[in-house]
Scaffold this motif. Structure first.
Motif, PDB file in Angstrom:
ATOM      1  N   TYR A  22       0.820  -1.207   0.000  1.00 42.20           N
ATOM      2  CA  TYR A  22       0.000   0.000   0.000  1.00 42.20           C
ATOM      3  C   TYR A  22       0.859   1.264   0.000  1.00 42.20           C
ATOM      4  CZ  TYR A  22      -3.636   3.286   1.287  1.00 42.20           C
ATOM      5  OH  TYR A  22      -4.487   4.346   1.318  1.00 42.20           O
ATOM      6  N   ARG A  23       2.021   1.204   0.614  1.00 36.16           N
ATOM      7  CA  ARG A  23       3.001   2.291   0.685  1.00 36.16           C
ATOM      8  C   ARG A  23       2.391   3.597   1.202  1.00 36.16           C
ATOM      9  NH1 ARG A  23       6.345   2.086  -4.796  1.00 36.16           N
ATOM     10  NH2 ARG A  23       7.389   3.748  -3.720  1.00 36.16           N
ATOM     11  N   PRO A  24       1.883   3.619   2.439  1.00 38.40           N
ATOM     12  CA  PRO A  24       1.227   4.817   2.951  1.00 38.40           C
ATOM     13  C   PRO A  24       2.184   5.998   3.099  1.00 38.40           C
ATOM     14  CG  PRO A  24       1.473   3.211   4.705  1.00 38.40           C
ATOM     15  CD  PRO A  24       1.878   2.542   3.430  1.00 38.40           C
ATOM     16  N   ALA A  25       3.432   5.746   3.445  1.00 40.35           N
ATOM     17  CA  ALA A  25       4.379   6.856   3.597  1.00 40.35           C
ATOM     18  C   ALA A  25       4.657   7.513   2.243  1.00 40.35           C
ATOM     19  CB  ALA A  25       5.675   6.366   4.232  1.00 40.35           C
ATOM     20  N   HIS A  26       4.766   6.713   1.202  1.00 36.69           N
ATOM     21  CA  HIS A  26       5.022   7.258  -0.136  1.00 36.69           C
ATOM     22  C   HIS A  26       3.820   8.084  -0.620  1.00 36.69           C
ATOM     23  CE1 HIS A  26       7.006   7.442  -4.000  1.00 36.69           C
ATOM     24  NE2 HIS A  26       5.879   7.054  -4.585  1.00 36.69           N
ATOM     25  N   ARG A  27       2.625   7.585  -0.370  1.00 37.22           N
ATOM     26  CA  ARG A  27       1.423   8.319  -0.777  1.00 37.22           C
ATOM     27  C   ARG A  27       1.304   9.627  -0.004  1.00 37.22           C
ATOM     28  NH1 ARG A  27      -2.869   4.712  -3.115  1.00 37.22           N
ATOM     29  NH2 ARG A  27      -1.803   2.758  -3.510  1.00 37.22           N
ATOM     30  N   THR A  28       1.616   9.596   1.280  1.00 33.11           N
ATOM     31  CA  THR A  28       1.552  10.814   2.099  1.00 33.11           C
ATOM     32  C   THR A  28       2.592  11.817   1.627  1.00 33.11           C
ATOM     33  OG1 THR A  28       0.844   9.464   3.962  1.00 33.11           O
ATOM     34  CG2 THR A  28       1.627  11.668   4.461  1.00 33.11           C
ATOM     35  N   SER A  29       3.782  11.358   1.315  1.00 31.30           N
ATOM     36  CA  SER A  29       4.837  12.240   0.822  1.00 31.30           C
ATOM     37  C   SER A  29       4.438  12.877  -0.510  1.00 31.30           C
ATOM     38  CB  SER A  29       6.136  11.460   0.664  1.00 31.30           C
ATOM     39  OG  SER A  29       7.126  12.254   0.075  1.00 31.30           O
TER      40      SER A  29
END
Length: 96
Positions: A22-29
């Protein structure tokens, strides 16, 4: 090792895999970076953008201290000298 430990380990591995996909940190960045191109964020959105970008920068500095120090030392250096302009020689006497 009991069945409970095995199931807990499998659940942790599955959760880690799903979070990685899901890569939540990448999406938030990505969201925080795109906020800089639209209307200027205000209020809580501004605080969220500032927090995300600061955490990203601090994380990068923690994982890359040598490159960060080098970039900080060089951030006010003058730009490098430009190479001389290209000279194009033209000939007046063209052979036909």
């Amino acid at each position: 090792m009991t069945l409970t430990h095995a199931l807990a380990g499998l659940a942790i591995l599955t959760a880690g895999y799903l979070i990685g996909r899901y890569r939540p940190a990448h999406r938030t960045s990505d969201w925080a970076h795109w906020q800089r191109y639209g209307p200027r964020p205000t209020g809580l959105r501004n605080a969220a953008v500032w927090t995300v970008l600061s955490a990203e920068n601090i994380g990068w500095l923690i994982t890359h201290p040598r490159q960060g120090r080098h970039a900080w030392k060089r951030h006010n250096d003058p730009p490098p000298r430009r190479s001389p302009a290209v000279r194009i020689n033209t000939r007046d006497d063209q052979e036909t």
